[in-house]
Design a protein around this motif. Structure first.
Motif, PDB file in Angstrom:
ATOM      1  N   ARG A  20       0.871  -1.505  -0.255  1.00 18.40           N
ATOM      2  CA  ARG A  20       0.059  -0.001   0.252  1.00 18.40           C
ATOM      3  C   ARG A  20       0.730   1.077  -0.082  1.00 18.40           C
ATOM      4  N   ARG A  21       0.285   2.196  -0.612  1.00 21.29           N
ATOM      5  CA  ARG A  21       1.771   3.642  -0.982  1.00 21.29           C
ATOM      6  C   ARG A  21       0.147   4.357  -1.116  1.00 21.29           C
ATOM      7  N   GLY A  22      -0.272   4.531   0.572  1.00 23.83           N
ATOM      8  CA  GLY A  22      -0.972   5.995   0.829  1.00 23.83           C
ATOM      9  C   GLY A  22      -1.122   7.062   0.044  1.00 23.83           C
ATOM     10  N   THR A  23       0.388   7.753   0.477  1.00 27.89           N
ATOM     11  CA  THR A  23       0.679   8.972   0.707  1.00 27.89           C
ATOM     12  C   THR A  23       1.462   8.808  -0.569  1.00 27.89           C
ATOM     13  N   LEU A  24       1.627  10.601  -1.510  1.00 31.53           N
ATOM     14  CA  LEU A  24       2.558  10.801  -1.531  1.00 31.53           C
ATOM     15  C   LEU A  24       3.876  11.188  -1.686  1.00 31.53           C
ATOM     16  N   ARG A  27       4.544   7.526  -2.497  1.00 30.60           N
ATOM     17  CA  ARG A  27       4.776   7.013  -3.605  1.00 30.60           C
ATOM     18  C   ARG A  27       6.074   7.367  -4.156  1.00 30.60           C
TER      19      ARG A  27
ATOM     20  N   VAL B 164      -8.362   9.999  -1.766  1.00 30.04           N
ATOM     21  CA  VAL B 164      -8.194   8.085  -1.569  1.00 30.04           C
ATOM     22  C   VAL B 164      -7.136   8.351  -1.998  1.00 30.04           C
ATOM     23  N   LYS B 165      -6.779   8.498  -2.928  1.00 30.33           N
ATOM     24  CA  LYS B 165      -4.959   7.614  -3.477  1.00 30.33           C
ATOM     25  C   LYS B 165      -4.126   8.011  -2.798  1.00 30.33           C
ATOM     26  N   VAL B 166      -4.305   9.386  -2.581  1.00 30.82           N
ATOM     27  CA  VAL B 166      -2.739   9.412  -1.698  1.00 30.82           C
ATOM     28  C   VAL B 166      -3.225  10.621  -0.711  1.00 30.82           C
ATOM     29  N   ARG B 167      -3.056  10.249   0.269  1.00 33.63           N
ATOM     30  CA  ARG B 167      -3.722  10.611   1.661  1.00 33.63           C
ATOM     31  C   ARG B 167      -3.579  11.656   2.341  1.00 33.63           C
TER      32      ARG B 167
END
Lengths: 245, 257
Positions: A20-24, A27, B164-167
């Motif tokens: 899971r790469r939920g944050t910038l 990423r 949603v994708k980039v919290r």
């Protein structure tokens, strides 16, 4: 009479990233590494029919896909391509009790909010308001914020609101898992009434008693596939054997 | 299998959720509203002090000029953040009830929009004390308000999907907002911006909305018809774009919540 719900070759695949790469930040830090998506089949080629006025139970172990199935029937998730679902009649939009309740708002405000989500108009809510609070036995607590309610009070209120829904098809996910014995009896009385009115009820539950008492037919899902569809006793037998195994 | 929602259901849901959002934002009391007004007023107080007494700003109605700018910007800030949370903040509801999700974002923004109305009343009181003449011209402010609403909704819808994708989008957006505060003519007038750069300034639709609102309500600066139509048009465009992006990605995001 045409069936209330026809499901043919229903599949649902979730595409889950390996990591899971939920944050910038994540990423950007891992931009050079690949993050493959792994398909996970939660429902695999499910087919069944539910007749109008039927009380249909769905059982299965945790993670077998029964809640996903219910969510697809409700329209919350989209099924995979090639799946075929036909529904005759309006489905009540809610799967669980008390969804949409906001702890910061008062009981009264939550009744209006929740009932609106369920599709009632303001006039209808006004007309049924007294009945709702009487049923919930919360006459003296309606101006109190729901966060100060006990969980039992909140469930009673949620149930009292949900009972007001007048859709021909109801989907219920584990409603019996909350609440005490008295509450269960109230649920059972409500099921009786639904049956009398000829509503189609689809209930996901682990409660064998409810299944035996009300179920016309049941479906067991095991590892994303239909294990058995049939009379509740037969299905429960298979289910209990699977539990032991 | 997509069921379309009946329009009256959509509207009822929108109004009820807007009201609930508004109520929660202002803690259900008059005093709650006063607290929420404190932030823009404090900013106004400090900036007014610095610019009037330190930098000796003497433009007529500078007070109103500044206050209107801050009120509108404060709405922009609050509403875009509220809109961004409209989707992820309601994840429980989205996963358990089938409802038009776009309403959740729009209602979050509209809750802030009601707050803006109250703030504008405060502005009107200041304006009366400061001796602003009431003029028919002021009615042209109403389409600008609508444009502001559409603009914010468009941006909020896109942000609600991205987050949603980039919290950590919230932190990124905070930086944007901070830069925006200085790059938008809020504490300074458009006329102070060098002629060559003004075109660039107007690419930011908020700049146009602020500048024209000030002309219409306070009588400072000017307005061109082309510019006015451009601001309305671009806001509508952003709104439509936001709706399109939301519709396109909505189903996918529900599974990612």
């Amino acid at each position: 009479m045409q069936p209330a719900i026809t499901v043919k070759n229903l599949s649902k695949t979730f595409r889950l990233p390996a990591e899971r790469r939920g944050t910038l930040r994540e990423r950007l830090m891992k931009v050079h590494r690949r993050n493959d998506k792994m398909p996970k089949r939660t429902l695999d080629n499910i087919s069944f029919e539910i007749q109008q006025g039927e009380f249909f139970g769905i059982i299965g172990r945790n993670g077998s896909g029964k809640s996903t199935l219910l969510k697809i029937l409700a329209g919350i998730y989209q099924p995979d391509k090639g799946s075929h679902i036909e529904i005759h009649g309006r489905i009540a939009p809610m799967l669980e009790l008390g969804v949409g309740f906001n702890p910061e708002l008062t009981g009264r405000e939550n009744v209006y909010l929740s009932a609106t989500i369920l599709g009632l108009t303001r006039v209808e809510i006004d007309a049924r308001y007294d009945e709702i609070i009487r049923f919930a036995e919360l006459e003296n607590f309606m101006e109190l914020q729901v966060k100060h309610y006990s969980s039992g009070m909140a469930v009673r209120l949620a149930f009292a609101v949900a009972m007001q829904v007048d859709a021909p098809i109801m989907l219920l996910d584990e409603v019996l898992a909350v609440g005490d014995f008295v509450f269960q009896e109230k649920c059972f009385a409500y099921f009786e009434e639904c049956k009398r009115k000829g509503k189609t009820l689809i209930l996901v539950t682990h409660n064998p008693e409810a299944m035996m008492r009300f179920g016309d037919r049941a479906l067991m899902i095991h590892e994303s596939k239909v294990e058995i569809v049939g009379l509740p006793q037969e299905v429960l037998k298979v289910y209990q054997q699977a539990q032991k195994a | 299998m997509t069921t379309t929602f009946d329009k009256s259901y959509f509207l009822r849901l929108f109004l009820t959720l807007t009201w609930a959002n508004f109520k929660m934002r202002y803690y259900g009391s008059i005093l709650g509203y006063v607290w929420s007004l404190l932030k823009p007023l404090a900013l106004f107080g400090v900036l007014y002090f610095v610019y009037s007494f330190v930098f000796k700003q003497t433009a007529p109605h500078y007070k109103l000029f500044l206050l209107l700018g801050i009120i509108l910007w404060d709405f922009f800030t609050q509403a875009t953040v509220a809109g961004m949370n409209g989707f992820i903040g309601n994840y429980q509801m989205i996963r358990k009830v089938y409802l038009p999700r776009i309403v959740l974002v729009m209602a979050a923004i509209s809750g802030s929009f009601i707050g803006l109305f109250f703030n504008l009343i405060v502005f009107a009181i200041f304006a009366i004390f400061d001796g602003v003449d009431i003029h028919w011209r002021m009615l042209w402010f109403i389409p600008l308000l609508a444009a502001l609403y559409l603009l914010v909704t468009g941006i909020g819808l896109v942000l609600s999907i991205i987050v949603v994708k980039v919290r950590d989008m919230l932190s990124v957006w905070d930086v944007f907002l901070q830069l925006g505060f200085w790059l938008t003519p809020i504490i300074y007038p458009m006329s102070m911006v060098p002629e060559k750069l003004r075109f660039l300034m107007f690419l930011n639709p908020i700049a146009g909305i602020l500048t024209y609102s000030r002309y219409l309500l306070v009588g400072i600066g000017g307005l061109t018809k082309v510019g006015y139509c451009y601001v309305l048009g671009i806001s509508l465009l952003v709104f439509l774009l936001g709706v399109a992006v939301f519709k396109w990605k909505e189903a996918e995001m529900v599974e990612d919540l």
